[in-house]
Design a protein around this motif. Structure first.
Motif, mmCIF file in Angstrom:
data_model
loop_
_atom_site.group_PDB
_atom_site.id
_atom_site.type_symbol
_atom_site.label_atom_id
_atom_site.label_comp_id
_atom_site.label_asym_id
_atom_site.label_seq_id
_atom_site.Cartn_x
_atom_site.Cartn_y
_atom_site.Cartn_z
ATOM 1 N N LYS A 98 0.875 -1.184 0.000
ATOM 2 C CA LYS A 98 0.000 0.000 0.000
ATOM 3 C C LYS A 98 0.901 1.219 0.000
ATOM 4 O O LYS A 98 1.873 1.269 0.770
ATOM 5 C CB LYS A 98 -0.849 0.046 1.275
ATOM 6 C CG LYS A 98 -1.864 -1.048 1.378
ATOM 7 C CD LYS A 98 -2.845 -0.719 2.529
ATOM 8 C CE LYS A 98 -3.632 -1.940 2.893
ATOM 9 N NZ LYS A 98 -2.902 -2.917 3.722
ATOM 10 N N THR A 99 0.575 2.177 -0.830
ATOM 11 C CA THR A 99 1.356 3.417 -0.790
ATOM 12 C C THR A 99 0.559 4.579 -1.363
ATOM 13 O O THR A 99 -0.287 4.389 -2.246
ATOM 14 C CB THR A 99 2.698 3.289 -1.553
ATOM 15 O OG1 THR A 99 3.422 4.515 -1.440
ATOM 16 C CG2 THR A 99 2.522 2.955 -3.029
ATOM 17 N N ASP A 100 0.847 5.761 -0.832
ATOM 18 C CA ASP A 100 0.287 6.979 -1.416
ATOM 19 C C ASP A 100 1.419 7.823 -2.012
ATOM 20 O O ASP A 100 1.243 8.988 -2.311
ATOM 21 C CB ASP A 100 -0.480 7.777 -0.350
ATOM 22 C CG ASP A 100 0.416 8.157 0.831
ATOM 23 O OD1 ASP A 100 1.631 7.828 0.806
ATOM 24 O OD2 ASP A 100 -0.083 8.787 1.788
ATOM 25 N N GLY A 101 2.583 7.240 -2.107
ATOM 26 C CA GLY A 101 3.735 7.977 -2.644
ATOM 27 C C GLY A 101 4.534 8.682 -1.562
ATOM 28 O O GLY A 101 5.634 9.167 -1.829
ATOM 29 N N LYS A 102 3.950 8.770 -0.351
ATOM 30 C CA LYS A 102 4.681 9.418 0.755
ATOM 31 C C LYS A 102 5.150 8.375 1.760
ATOM 32 O O LYS A 102 6.256 8.440 2.278
ATOM 33 C CB LYS A 102 3.780 10.421 1.475
ATOM 34 C CG LYS A 102 3.428 11.611 0.626
ATOM 35 C CD LYS A 102 2.796 12.691 1.498
ATOM 36 C CE LYS A 102 2.472 13.905 0.680
ATOM 37 N NZ LYS A 102 1.025 14.114 0.554
ATOM 38 N N THR A 103 4.247 7.462 2.064
ATOM 39 C CA THR A 103 4.610 6.340 2.928
ATOM 40 C C THR A 103 4.205 5.064 2.195
ATOM 41 O O THR A 103 3.429 5.109 1.230
ATOM 42 C CB THR A 103 3.889 6.402 4.287
ATOM 43 O OG1 THR A 103 2.486 6.371 4.036
ATOM 44 C CG2 THR A 103 4.265 7.641 5.072
ATOM 45 N N ALA A 104 4.719 3.953 2.661
ATOM 46 C CA ALA A 104 4.364 2.673 2.046
ATOM 47 C C ALA A 104 4.405 1.614 3.120
ATOM 48 O O ALA A 104 5.123 1.759 4.123
ATOM 49 C CB ALA A 104 5.333 2.331 0.921
ATOM 50 N N SER A 105 3.637 0.565 2.920
ATOM 51 C CA SER A 105 3.734 -0.567 3.829
ATOM 52 C C SER A 105 3.484 -1.848 3.055
ATOM 53 O O SER A 105 2.803 -1.836 2.025
ATOM 54 C CB SER A 105 2.731 -0.431 4.980
ATOM 55 O OG SER A 105 1.419 -0.516 4.471
ATOM 56 N N GLN B 184 12.406 -4.367 0.696
ATOM 57 C CA GLN B 184 12.929 -3.339 -0.217
ATOM 58 C C GLN B 184 11.810 -2.838 -1.119
ATOM 59 O O GLN B 184 11.068 -3.640 -1.685
ATOM 60 C CB GLN B 184 14.043 -3.921 -1.101
ATOM 61 C CG GLN B 184 15.208 -4.507 -0.324
ATOM 62 C CD GLN B 184 16.139 -5.356 -1.196
ATOM 63 O OE1 GLN B 184 16.476 -4.997 -2.318
ATOM 64 N NE2 GLN B 184 16.558 -6.501 -0.671
ATOM 65 N N LEU B 185 11.722 -1.526 -1.238
ATOM 66 C CA LEU B 185 10.721 -0.938 -2.132
ATOM 67 C C LEU B 185 11.434 -0.104 -3.193
ATOM 68 O O LEU B 185 12.311 0.705 -2.875
ATOM 69 C CB LEU B 185 9.751 -0.047 -1.340
ATOM 70 C CG LEU B 185 8.583 0.513 -2.164
ATOM 71 C CD1 LEU B 185 7.607 -0.595 -2.572
ATOM 72 C CD2 LEU B 185 7.825 1.591 -1.387
ATOM 73 N N TYR B 186 11.034 -0.327 -4.444
ATOM 74 C CA TYR B 186 11.662 0.384 -5.562
ATOM 75 C C TYR B 186 10.636 1.222 -6.319
ATOM 76 O O TYR B 186 9.484 0.800 -6.498
ATOM 77 C CB TYR B 186 12.290 -0.621 -6.548
ATOM 78 C CG TYR B 186 13.488 -1.336 -5.949
ATOM 79 C CD1 TYR B 186 14.768 -0.819 -6.079
ATOM 80 C CD2 TYR B 186 13.316 -2.519 -5.217
ATOM 81 C CE1 TYR B 186 15.862 -1.469 -5.507
ATOM 82 C CE2 TYR B 186 14.404 -3.162 -4.639
ATOM 83 C CZ TYR B 186 15.674 -2.633 -4.789
ATOM 84 O OH TYR B 186 16.750 -3.261 -4.217
ATOM 85 N N THR C 28 8.965 5.344 4.884
ATOM 86 C CA THR C 28 8.701 6.735 4.510
ATOM 87 C C THR C 28 9.503 7.005 3.244
ATOM 88 O O THR C 28 10.698 6.702 3.195
ATOM 89 C CB THR C 28 9.171 7.685 5.629
ATOM 90 O OG1 THR C 28 8.497 7.301 6.823
ATOM 91 C CG2 THR C 28 8.861 9.135 5.311
ATOM 92 N N ILE C 29 8.837 7.553 2.246
ATOM 93 C CA ILE C 29 9.519 7.760 0.957
ATOM 94 C C ILE C 29 10.037 9.193 0.870
ATOM 95 O O ILE C 29 9.260 10.150 0.947
ATOM 96 C CB ILE C 29 8.560 7.452 -0.216
ATOM 97 C CG1 ILE C 29 8.089 5.986 -0.122
ATOM 98 C CG2 ILE C 29 9.238 7.731 -1.559
ATOM 99 C CD1 ILE C 29 7.005 5.617 -1.111
ATOM 100 N N ASP C 30 11.331 9.327 0.735
ATOM 101 C CA ASP C 30 11.945 10.649 0.610
ATOM 102 C C ASP C 30 11.596 11.198 -0.777
ATOM 103 O O ASP C 30 11.919 10.570 -1.793
ATOM 104 C CB ASP C 30 13.473 10.489 0.754
ATOM 105 C CG ASP C 30 14.192 11.824 0.824
ATOM 106 O OD1 ASP C 30 13.801 12.758 0.084
ATOM 107 O OD2 ASP C 30 15.142 11.928 1.615
ATOM 108 N N PRO C 31 10.908 12.353 -0.835
ATOM 109 C CA PRO C 31 10.443 12.839 -2.146
ATOM 110 C C PRO C 31 11.587 13.085 -3.134
ATOM 111 O O PRO C 31 11.382 13.056 -4.337
ATOM 112 C CB PRO C 31 9.711 14.146 -1.809
ATOM 113 C CG PRO C 31 10.135 14.508 -0.430
ATOM 114 C CD PRO C 31 10.519 13.236 0.262
#
Ligand code: BGC
Length: 726
Positions: free
Chosen positions: A623-630, A646-648, A679-682
Motif C-alpha cells: 500500500k502506498t500513497d507515494g509518501k509512505t508505504a507498507s 525493499q521498495l523500488y 517513509t519515501i523521501d520525495p
C-alpha cells in the motif's frame, strides 16, 4: 612522506538527528571575536603529527595519529587530535604503543547488513575507542558511492545507492559523535576511483550529481550531523574538490545550510584561494606543496577584506563544531579499551553482513552427516583478510600474517595484505563436533584437488585484497584462484566457496559449486562469523549493497580512466600530467549500479539487494500513497530469519526508473508476519531541474523487490507536479 598515509586508520557511528546544543553558534562567534590575528589562523591549518625529519617538531599534546590542529589554550579551545577512520582506530604500525583496536568488518560488510541501528552501534564502539586513545576527531564516514566496482577503496564504502549509503553513513557518524567528538563525511565528492586520484577530473552535471552521490552526502549530513566534511583529492568539473565553489560554497553551505567545517583530504589543497571557495581547514599540510592556510592565509587576511571575512567564518565554523559536539566539555581521557565488547560488536556486524550468494541442494548449513570436512585455502588456518590504506586497523599484537607485495622505498612497508587474528579453521573445528576437519593450502592445484576428493564437503577460501591508492584492473580473483576453485569444484560437487573480497568479483566457476558465501573483509571476529553462518548458528541476512556485474564490459566505463599497470596514487605530491585525465560520470548519470543495469537491460551476476537465507519469505499487500508505504513480509520457512524489505520506484510519470525508495530489516519467526513501514523521501521521486527538485505530475509506480531485479507486487499512484528547493 607518502608512507604516512598508510599509517593511519578509522572509525564509525550511531543514531539520532542530534540537534546541536543551542548556543554553539553564539559561543563560536564570541570566541572568534576575542581572537588575535595570530590566533585566528591556528585552527585553519593542521599537520600530520609525525616527525618526518629528525628536527621536525611534533607538538607536545599531539597523539600519534593522522592529523593534528593546534588549539587556543588562552580561550579554552582544544586542539584537534585526528585519527582514521571508518573501520576502527588506525594502528599506526604500533607507533602509538597503546595496543590495537576493534577492526570492524569492511564498509561493504556494513552496507550488507542494511541495519542502521547496528551500524550506529559500530560507530559508537570505534568512536569510544578513539576517545580512549586520546582522539577527539575521527576521519570516518566514507560514503562515496561505488561508481566503479574496481575502485581500490570499494571495501571502505557502504554501497552504490544514495539512500542506503546516506542512511548508514549518517548512523555511523552519529554513533561516533555520541562520544562527544567530531566525525567527518568523506570524500566530498565524486572520489569514484583511486587511479589518478590526485588529479582525475570527475565530470558530472549538476542534475546527475544532485540526484546521485550528492544526495548520499546530503542524507548522511541530515541524519548524522557530522562536525566536518572532508573534501576529496580529485577535481570536479575542472576544479579541485577542495577548491570548488560549486561543491563547498553553493551545494554544501548555501543549499544544505551546513554549519560545520570543511577539512581537506591530506595533501589535497591547491592554493590559499581555496579558502574563498569554501575550504575551512588544510589537513596534513606537510603533504601539500606548502602550508596554504595558516600563516599565508593570515597575510592575505591582513590586506584583503574578502579573506578577512572568510577567516572569521572559518573560525566560527570550526568552533561551532567543537562546541556543538562537546569537545571542550568532555576531553578525551586515555584508558584501556574494552577489547571483548568491541569484538562482540564487530562480530554482530560480520554475522549480519555476510551474504549467502548460492546454496544448491541445501548444501548449507552444513549437515551433521558431513563427517569429513576439507578446509582448503591459504590463510584459512591463520586469520581473515583486511583492506589496506589509511583505514587499516589492527588488533592487539598486530596482524596474524602480513604478506608483502614486494617493492622498495617508503610505501613498500604498507603495501601488505594483512590478516586479522580470527581463524576460520579453528572456528569450523569448534563447531564440527564428530567430524574430521582437514586443512590444505591452495598453492598447488594437485594438493587442493586431492584434499577435496576425499571429503564429504570441501570449503575453499578465496581472497581479493584491495587497498587505498590502487584500483583493481578487473574483477577476477588474483593469483590463479579461479582455476583452483574450478578444479576443487570439479573434484567435489559439494564445494562451498567462502569469499573474502574487497568488492564484486566474477565467478567463472559458479555453476560447478554447491554454495558461495561472500564474507567481504569480516573484521576482528570474522572467522567466528563465517563459521557461524556455515553451521547455521547465524541465518544469513546480508543483502548485496553493490551489483556484481557479469562482465567489466557491462560497466559504464569499461576501462578505468588514468589507470596504468603498476601505478598507484599514494603520493599526493607526485607530478601531475599536463593534460586533464577525465572520468565521465554523466555516462550513467544518477543511474549508478543497479539503476544502470536496469536502464541498459543488462543481466548481472548477482543484483543489488540480493541475498539468500536458510528460510524463505513471501512479500505482499503493498500500500502506498507515494509518501509512505507498507507491505507484509511472511517467514514461510522453518527457521527464524531476517529479510530486508525493499521498495523500488519503477516508473515516474511515464519514464522507466529503478530507485530504491525504502528498506527495513525485519526478523521473523517461522510462520510469522511483520509489516514494513517505509517513509519515501520525495527527492528519490524527483529530478533535479535547474536549481531545485522537481516532481513531474503523473503516475508513479512502486514495486516490492526481493532485490533490485526480482520485483513483486506493484502499486501506482498519481502524484501532483511539485517543485521545491533543499
Ligand atoms: C585518505 C583519507 C584519510 C587521510 C588521513 C588520505 O589519504 O584519502 O581518507 O582520512 O589520508 O590519513
Amino acid at each position: 612522506m607518502r608512507s604516512f598515509l598508510y599509517l593511519t586508520t578509522a572509525l564509525i557511528p550511531q543514531i539520532a538527528f542530534a540537534a546541536p546544543p543551542s548556543g554553539a553558534e553564539q559561543r563560536a562567534a564570541e570566541t572568534e571575536a576575542r581572537m588575535t590575528p595570530e590566533e585566528r589562523v591556528i585552527l585553519t591549518s593542521g599537520i600530520i603529527p609525525f616527525a618526518f625529519t629528525p628536527n621536525a617538531k611534533v607538538p607536545e599534546d599531539a597523539v600519534t595519529g593522522s592529523g593534528y590542529v593546534g588549539g587556543v589554550p588562552r580561550l579554552g579551545v582544544p586542539s584537534l587530535k585526528e585519527t582514521d577512520a571508518s573501520l576502527g582506530v588506525a594502528y599506526m604500525m604500533g607507533a602509538r604503543n597503546d595496543g590495537g583496536a576493534t577492526p570492524l568488518p569492511s564498509g561493504l560488510a556494513m552496507g550488507s547488513t542494511w541495519n542502521p541501528a547496528l551500524i550506529r552501534a559500530g560507530g559508537k564502539t570505534i568512536g569510544g575507542e578513539a576517545k580512549a586513545k586520546g582522539f577527539n576527531v575521527m576521519l570516518a564516514g566514507g560514503i562515496n558511492l561505488l561508481f566503479d566496482p574496481r575502485n581500490g577503496r570499494t571495501f571502505e564504502y557502504f554501497s552504490e545507492d544514495p539512500l542506503l549509503s546516506g542512511i548508514l553513513g549518517g548512523e555511523a557518524v552519529a554513533g561516533i559523535q555520541s562520544n562527544n567528538m567530531i566525525s567527518t563525511v568523506k570524500h566530498f565528492a565524486f572520489n569514484g576511483q583511486e587511479s589518478a586520484r590526485q588529479y582525475i577530473d570527475a565530470r558530472v552535471s549538476e542534475a546527475n550529481g544532485r540526484e546521485g552521490e550528492l544526495l548520499s552526502f546530503q542524507i548522511a549530513i541530515e541524519r548524522g550531523n557530522p562536525g566536518a566534511v572532508m573534501c576529496a583529492y580529485n577535481k570536479v568539473n575542472g576544479h579541485y574538490a577542495c577548491d570548488s565553489d560549486w561543491l563547498l560554497n553553493k551545494v554544501l553551505k548555501r543549499d544544505w545550510r551546513y554549519k560545520g567545517f570543511v577539512m581537506s583530504d591530506w595533501g589535497a589543497v591547491p592554493s590559499t584561494s581555496a579558502a574563498l571557495n569554501g575550504l575551512d581547514q588544510q589537513s596534513g599540510a606537510q603533504l601539500d606543496k606548502q602550508p596554504w592556510l595558516g600563516a599565508p592565509l593570515g597575510q592575505e587576511a591582513s590586506r584583503n577584506p574578502a579573506y578577512a571575512e572568510r577567516v572569521k567564518d572559518m573560525n566560527r565554523r570550526i568552533l561551532y563544531s567543537i562546541y556543538a559536539h562537546g569537545l571542550d566539555k568532555d576531553p578525551p581521557v586515555k584508558k584501556k579499551i574494552d577489547v571483548e565488547a568491541g569484538l562482540a560488536v564487530a562480530e554482530s556486524v560480520a554475522r549480519e553482513g555476510i551474504v549467502l550468494l548460492r546454496n544448491e541442494r541445501g548444501a548449507l548449513p552444513l549437515a551433521a552427516s558431513a563427517k569429513r570436512i576439507a578446509v582448503i585455502g591459504n590463510y584459512a588456518d591463520t586469520g581473515v583478510l583486511s583492506g589496506g590504506g589509511s583505514s587499516q586497523v589492527q588488533m592487539d599484537g598486530g596482524p596474524a600474517a602480513t604478506v608483502s607485495l614486494g617493492g622498495s622505498g617508503l610505501t613498500a612497508g604498507f603495501i601488505n595484505e594483512t590478516y586479522h587474528r580470527s581463524v576460520p579453521l579453528n572456528a569450523i573445528k569448534e563447531r564440527a563436533k564428530g567430524a574430521t576437519v582437514s586443512f590444505a593450502r591452495s598453492n598447488y592445484l594437485a594438493e587442493a584437488v586431492a584434499a577435496a576428493k576425499g571429503a564429504d564437503v570441501a570449503i575453499i577460501f578465496a581472497y581479493e585484497w584491495r587497498t587505498e591508492g590502487v584500483d583493481s584492473p578487473d574483477l577476477s580473483l588474483p593469483r590463479g584462484q579461479d582455476a583452483v576453485i574450478a578444479a576443487v569444484a570439479e573434484a567435489n560437487p559439494n564445494t562451498i566457496v567462502v569469499l573474502q573480497t574487497g568488492g564484486p568479483v566474477l565467478m567463472p566457476w559458479l555453476d560447478k559449486t554447491a554454495a558461495v558465501v561472500e564474507a567481504w573483509y569480516p573484521g576482528g571476529r570474522g572467522g567466528q562469523a563465517i563459521a557461524s553462518v556455515l553451521f547455521g548458528e547465524t541465518n544469513p541476512s546480508g543483502r548485496l549493497p553493490v551489483t556484481f556485474p557479469a562482465s567489466t564490459a557491462d560497466l559504464p566505463r569499461p576501462n578505468i580512466d588514468g589507470w596504468t599497470p603498476g601505478g598507484d596514487s599514494l603520493d599526493p605530491s607526485a607530478p601531475r600530467p599536463t593534460t586533464d585525465v577525465r572520468a565521465n560520470y554523466d555516462v550513467e548519470g544518477s543511474d549508478l549500479g543497479y539503476r544502470w543495469y536496469a536502464r541498459e537491460g543488462k543481466k548481472t551476476l548477482f543484483p543489488f539487494g540480493y541475498g539468500l537465507s536458510y528460510t524463505s519469505f513471501a512479500r505482499s499487500g503493498l500500500k502506498t500513497d507515494g509518501k509512505t508505504a507498507s507491505f507484509t513480509v511472511k517467514n514461510t520457512g522453518a527457521r527464524t530469519g531476517a529479510d530486508v524489505a525493499q521498495l523500488y520506484l519503477v516508473s515516474a510519470a511515464g519514464t522507466a526508473k529503478r530507485r530504491l525508495v525504502g528498506f527495513q530489516k525485519l526478523t521473523l519467526e517461522p510462520g510469522k508476519s511483520g509489516t514494513a513501514r517505509l517513509t519515501i523521501d520525495p527527492r528519490l521521486l524527483a529530478s533535479w531541474d535547474q536549481d531545485g527538485w522537481f516532481i513531474k505530475g503523473g503516475e508513479y509506480r512502486f514495486a516490492i523487490g526481493a532485490d533490485a531485479q526480482t520485483l513483486g507486487e506493484t502499486v501506482s499512484v498519481k502524484l501532483p507536479m511539485r517543485r521545491w528547493k533543499d
